[in-house]
Design a protein around this motif. Structure first.
Motif, PDB file in Angstrom:
ATOM      1  N   VAL A   1       0.824  -1.220   0.000  1.00 49.40           N
ATOM      2  CA  VAL A   1       0.000   0.000   0.000  1.00 49.40           C
ATOM      3  C   VAL A   1       0.852   1.263   0.000  1.00 49.40           C
ATOM      4  CG1 VAL A   1      -1.872  -1.195   1.191  1.00 49.40           C
ATOM      5  CG2 VAL A   1      -0.248   0.156   2.516  1.00 49.40           C
ATOM      6  N   ASN A   2       2.149   1.137   0.220  1.00 49.56           N
ATOM      7  CA  ASN A   2       3.007   2.308   0.249  1.00 49.56           C
ATOM      8  C   ASN A   2       3.932   2.420  -0.954  1.00 49.56           C
ATOM      9  OD1 ASN A   2       2.855   4.116   2.765  1.00 49.56           O
ATOM     10  ND2 ASN A   2       2.698   2.055   3.621  1.00 49.56           N
ATOM     11  N   ASN A   3       3.962   1.400  -1.802  1.00 52.67           N
ATOM     12  CA  ASN A   3       4.888   1.408  -2.918  1.00 52.67           C
ATOM     13  C   ASN A   3       4.309   2.218  -4.079  1.00 52.67           C
ATOM     14  OD1 ASN A   3       6.245   0.032  -5.519  1.00 52.67           O
ATOM     15  ND2 ASN A   3       7.560  -0.244  -3.737  1.00 52.67           N
ATOM     16  N   GLU A   4       4.856   3.414  -4.292  1.00 51.32           N
ATOM     17  CA  GLU A   4       4.383   4.282  -5.363  1.00 51.32           C
ATOM     18  C   GLU A   4       5.117   3.948  -6.660  1.00 51.32           C
ATOM     19  OE1 GLU A   4       4.994   8.191  -3.826  1.00 51.32           O
ATOM     20  OE2 GLU A   4       3.167   8.155  -2.623  1.00 51.32           O
ATOM     21  N   ASN A   5       4.468   3.168  -7.489  1.00 51.50           N
ATOM     22  CA  ASN A   5       5.048   2.782  -8.776  1.00 51.50           C
ATOM     23  C   ASN A   5       4.070   3.128  -9.895  1.00 51.50           C
ATOM     24  OD1 ASN A   5       3.190   0.431  -9.121  1.00 51.50           O
ATOM     25  ND2 ASN A   5       4.303  -0.343  -7.325  1.00 51.50           N
ATOM     26  N   SER A   6       4.453   2.827 -11.118  1.00 48.83           N
ATOM     27  CA  SER A   6       3.634   3.231 -12.261  1.00 48.83           C
ATOM     28  C   SER A   6       2.233   2.626 -12.210  1.00 48.83           C
ATOM     29  CB  SER A   6       4.325   2.830 -13.567  1.00 48.83           C
ATOM     30  OG  SER A   6       4.577   1.428 -13.595  1.00 48.83           O
ATOM     31  N   TYR A   7       2.111   1.412 -11.671  1.00 43.96           N
ATOM     32  CA  TYR A   7       0.806   0.768 -11.608  1.00 43.96           C
ATOM     33  C   TYR A   7      -0.033   1.322 -10.462  1.00 43.96           C
ATOM     34  CZ  TYR A   7      -2.790  -2.813 -11.132  1.00 43.96           C
ATOM     35  OH  TYR A   7      -3.990  -3.468 -11.042  1.00 43.96           O
ATOM     36  N   SER A   8       0.535   1.354  -9.262  1.00 49.47           N
ATOM     37  CA  SER A   8      -0.248   1.781  -8.099  1.00 49.47           C
ATOM     38  C   SER A   8      -0.720   3.224  -8.248  1.00 49.47           C
ATOM     39  CB  SER A   8       0.561   1.610  -6.814  1.00 49.47           C
ATOM     40  OG  SER A   8       1.736   2.404  -6.831  1.00 49.47           O
ATOM     41  N   MET A   9       0.122   4.095  -8.823  1.00 46.76           N
ATOM     42  CA  MET A   9      -0.283   5.492  -8.979  1.00 46.76           C
ATOM     43  C   MET A   9      -1.302   5.663 -10.104  1.00 46.76           C
ATOM     44  SD  MET A   9       3.040   7.857  -8.112  1.00 46.76           S
ATOM     45  CE  MET A   9       4.129   7.168  -9.363  1.00 46.76           C
TER      46      MET A   9
ATOM     47  N   CYS B   1      -3.643   3.495 -10.606  1.00 50.97           N
ATOM     48  CA  CYS B   1      -4.893   2.953 -10.055  1.00 50.97           C
ATOM     49  C   CYS B   1      -5.483   3.807  -8.939  1.00 50.97           C
ATOM     50  CB  CYS B   1      -4.661   1.534  -9.525  1.00 50.97           C
ATOM     51  SG  CYS B   1      -4.242   0.325 -10.791  1.00 50.97           S
ATOM     52  N   GLU B   2      -4.662   4.697  -8.327  1.00 53.64           N
ATOM     53  CA  GLU B   2      -5.162   5.468  -7.193  1.00 53.64           C
ATOM     54  C   GLU B   2      -6.375   6.290  -7.606  1.00 53.64           C
ATOM     55  OE1 GLU B   2      -1.856   7.823  -5.941  1.00 53.64           O
ATOM     56  OE2 GLU B   2      -1.953   9.183  -7.661  1.00 53.64           O
ATOM     57  N   VAL B   3      -7.446   6.164  -6.808  1.00 52.65           N
ATOM     58  CA  VAL B   3      -8.709   6.873  -7.006  1.00 52.65           C
ATOM     59  C   VAL B   3      -9.483   6.344  -8.220  1.00 52.65           C
ATOM     60  CG1 VAL B   3      -9.832   9.099  -7.339  1.00 52.65           C
ATOM     61  CG2 VAL B   3      -7.773   8.961  -5.924  1.00 52.65           C
ATOM     62  N   LYS B   4      -8.802   6.034  -9.331  1.00 49.63           N
ATOM     63  CA  LYS B   4      -9.480   5.664 -10.580  1.00 49.63           C
ATOM     64  C   LYS B   4      -9.804   4.174 -10.690  1.00 49.63           C
ATOM     65  CE  LYS B   4      -7.624   9.496 -13.291  1.00 49.63           C
ATOM     66  NZ  LYS B   4      -6.899   9.899 -14.519  1.00 49.63           N
ATOM     67  N   GLY B   5      -8.984   3.303 -10.095  1.00 43.85           N
ATOM     68  CA  GLY B   5      -9.231   1.873 -10.215  1.00 43.85           C
ATOM     69  C   GLY B   5      -8.352   1.209 -11.262  1.00 43.85           C
ATOM     70  N   LYS B   6      -8.814   0.116 -11.832  1.00 42.09           N
ATOM     71  CA  LYS B   6      -8.013  -0.729 -12.717  1.00 42.09           C
ATOM     72  C   LYS B   6      -7.371   0.052 -13.850  1.00 42.09           C
ATOM     73  CE  LYS B   6     -10.560  -5.022 -11.878  1.00 42.09           C
ATOM     74  NZ  LYS B   6     -11.356  -6.113 -12.490  1.00 42.09           N
ATOM     75  N   ALA B   7      -6.100  -0.279 -14.092  1.00 37.28           N
ATOM     76  CA  ALA B   7      -5.367   0.318 -15.213  1.00 37.28           C
ATOM     77  C   ALA B   7      -5.295  -0.691 -16.356  1.00 37.28           C
ATOM     78  CB  ALA B   7      -3.962   0.715 -14.771  1.00 37.28           C
ATOM     79  N   ALA B   8      -5.132  -0.184 -17.562  1.00 38.72           N
ATOM     80  CA  ALA B   8      -5.062  -1.055 -18.733  1.00 38.72           C
ATOM     81  C   ALA B   8      -3.617  -1.208 -19.177  1.00 38.72           C
ATOM     82  CB  ALA B   8      -5.907  -0.472 -19.870  1.00 38.72           C
ATOM     83  N   GLY B   9      -3.369  -2.218 -19.997  1.00 38.79           N
ATOM     84  CA  GLY B   9      -2.057  -2.359 -20.606  1.00 38.79           C
ATOM     85  C   GLY B   9      -1.235  -3.524 -20.090  1.00 38.79           C
ATOM     86  N   THR B  10      -0.045  -3.672 -20.672  1.00 43.44           N
ATOM     87  CA  THR B  10       0.868  -4.771 -20.359  1.00 43.44           C
ATOM     88  C   THR B  10       1.365  -4.728 -18.927  1.00 43.44           C
ATOM     89  OG1 THR B  10       1.589  -4.703 -22.674  1.00 43.44           O
ATOM     90  CG2 THR B  10       2.966  -5.950 -21.149  1.00 43.44           C
ATOM     91  N   ILE B  11       1.306  -3.548 -18.307  1.00 45.92           N
ATOM     92  CA  ILE B  11       1.776  -3.421 -16.933  1.00 45.92           C
ATOM     93  C   ILE B  11       1.071  -4.411 -16.008  1.00 45.92           C
ATOM     94  CG2 ILE B  11       0.069  -1.620 -16.359  1.00 45.92           C
ATOM     95  CD1 ILE B  11       3.703  -1.823 -15.068  1.00 45.92           C
ATOM     96  N   ASN B  12      -0.158  -4.804 -16.350  1.00 44.99           N
ATOM     97  CA  ASN B  12      -0.899  -5.753 -15.525  1.00 44.99           C
ATOM     98  C   ASN B  12      -0.200  -7.109 -15.450  1.00 44.99           C
ATOM     99  OD1 ASN B  12      -3.779  -4.686 -14.632  1.00 44.99           O
ATOM    100  ND2 ASN B  12      -3.312  -3.799 -16.644  1.00 44.99           N
ATOM    101  N   GLN B  13       0.437  -7.517 -16.534  1.00 40.73           N
ATOM    102  CA  GLN B  13       1.147  -8.799 -16.536  1.00 40.73           C
ATOM    103  C   GLN B  13       2.370  -8.733 -15.621  1.00 40.73           C
ATOM    104  OE1 GLN B  13       1.920 -10.100 -20.595  1.00 40.73           O
ATOM    105  NE2 GLN B  13       0.052  -9.087 -21.310  1.00 40.73           N
ATOM    106  N   ALA B  14       3.074  -7.596 -15.671  1.00 42.00           N
ATOM    107  CA  ALA B  14       4.238  -7.429 -14.799  1.00 42.00           C
ATOM    108  C   ALA B  14       3.822  -7.399 -13.335  1.00 42.00           C
ATOM    109  CB  ALA B  14       4.980  -6.146 -15.171  1.00 42.00           C
TER     110      ALA B  14
END
Length: 439
Positions: A77-85, A87-100
């Motif tokens: 919950v504290n790791n600010e990375n490309s995925y977590s940021m 998703c913040e407030v908005k929810g699920k993100a799209a793209g290949t990052i989900n596989q990583a």
């Protein structure tokens, strides 16, 4: 025996030094504690060290239950990375990052599900059981208040119920949507510190639990503030806001109220003092690309005519080359409508000032850059008495009305006159009186 896979993390990679070292040590023990050439005594010492760090974490953060699980949940919950940021407030993100991310969450799932019973037996460290079911205090720790602490502990429990990495990833993603990530996600309000390493935005752990409905009266000013703030958090056009008027009328309490009312919608408050105005551009740089809405809050704002800090504020509000980002507004409270002290010499003859009109306009220009101005007037006698009665009822003060109002009138004459603050101080006096027969 588990392979030391924490080195294979690719998105959840950067942790604070102390937090990362604990993860490394625990993963190393998981892989090597049964090695034929292992020094069992040395390994037991390392495990004791890990126990110590988990217990220190429990004290600092207020965690309870399975401290190993709480530690892992806290990392996520504290790791600010490309995925977590994203998703913040908005929810699920799209793209290949989900596989990583799913790759990383699979590693965390192995760490969550790890059975320590064999390690405890082999190394003879039975005391490790303390961190598997730890009873903490009721209060939050030094890092988190109880509200945030409970959310992280609950998340740790939910992770144990997730059967697959996919479910665990969905759980943490939903957490990012509901509460955010890192300090901006978990906390409502912040202050600014300027140290050796530059400008830091630091969480305020305990913000006053003030709500707009707690402020008796002032319905028109509150509604104007609510309308502007709701437009802001909903992504519509909104204005910088100046709350001005008599002392003790609820201006600062109203700001605290909106911080509590709109936190769940992604609103965050950053408190700034006028000697810190030179840091405004750096503060905005740190927050402009986040998904939250930020109000930079300046309490009791006013300037003497020789103070020049207001020039930084003017440039940021409106007038600089760089456009103020849409997720930032400035709210200020002041006893002065025009913020900068004015003198009679500004209006009359002043042989030292060749362009007197320009001087006047300079002093008025700051206040004019607040698109919304809200006036908080001191209550009259009847309104003051109503505030006293409402507060007395809220606090269950059983006191005859005539006696209550008589004592309130005496109090306000000796303690600063008619204001909501004076009424609250009077009620606090009654509540704190030794042997109070009113309770």
């Amino acid at each position: 025996m588990i392979k030391m896979r924490e080195q294979e993390l690719i998105v959840y990679k950067e942790f604070q030094k102390e937090e990362g070292s604990l993860l490394h040590d625990m993963a190393w023990l998981m892989e090597h504690y049964r090695d034929a050439d292992a020094d069992r005594q040395e390994m037991a010492g390392l495990l004791y060290s890990c126990i110590h760090r988990l217990l220190e974490m429990a004290g600092n953060h207020g965690f309870y239950g399975n401290l190993w699980h709480c530690y892992l949940a806290n990392l996520l919950v504290n790791n600010e990375n490309s995925y977590s940021m994203a998703c913040e407030v908005k929810g699920k993100a799209a793209g290949t990052i989900n596989q990583a991310v799913l790759h990383d969450i699979g590693i965390f799932k192995e760490l969550f599900d790890y059975d320590f019973s064999d390690m405890i037996r082999v190394l003879g460290v039975e005391v490790f059981g303390l961190v598997m079911d730890y009873a903490g205090s009721d209060d939050g720790g030094k890092v988190y208040n109880s509200r945030i602490r409970d959310r992280i502990c609950a998340l740790a429990v939910q992770f144990t119920r997730d059967h697959t990495p996919e479910e665990m990833k969905d759980t943490v993603t939903e957490f990012y949507k509901d509460y955010g990530v890192g300090k901006f996600g978990l906390h409502k309000a912040f202050r600014v510190e300027h140290g050796e390493n530059g400008v830091r935005i630091v969480p305020i752990q305990k913000i006053a639990h003030v709500y707009l409905e707690d402020l008796v009266g002032y319905e028109i000013p509150k509604q104007k503030l609510i309308e502007n703030t709701e437009a802001f958090v909903e992504g519509r056009k909104a204005n910088n806001c100046l709350l001005f008027g008599d002392a003790g009328t609820g201006k600062s309490s109203s700001i605290k109220g909106i911080a509590n009312a709109y936190y769940e919608k992604g609103l965050r408050i950053i408190e700034l003092y006028k000697h810190q105005f030179q840091d405004l551009n750096e503060i905005i740089t740190q927050i402009k690309n986040r998904n939250y809405k930020f109000i930079i809050y300046m309490d009791d704002l006013s300037f003497e005519d020789f103070e020049i800090e207001y020039k930084y504020l003017k440039a940021v509000i409106e007038g600089g080359l760089e456009k103020k980002p849409p997720n930032v507004l400035i709210y200020a409270t002041s006893n002065r409508r025009h913020l900068i002290r004015e003198k009679f010499s500004d209006k009359g003859e002043d042989r030292d000032d060749l362009h007197r009109g320009d001087t006047v306009q300079e002093k008025l220009s700051l206040a004019s850059r607040f698109g919304v101005t809200i006036f908080f007037a001191a209550p009259d006698k009847k309104e003051f008495q109503n505030i006293v009665e409402v507060l007395a009822t809220r606090h269950h003060l059983d006191m005859p009305r005539e006696e209550l109002l008589l004592e309130a009138n005496k109090w306000e004459l000796a303690h600063g006159g008619l204001s909501g603050r004076c009424a609250q101080q009077f009620i606090d006096y009654l509540l704190g009186r030794k042997g109070n027969s009113c309770l």
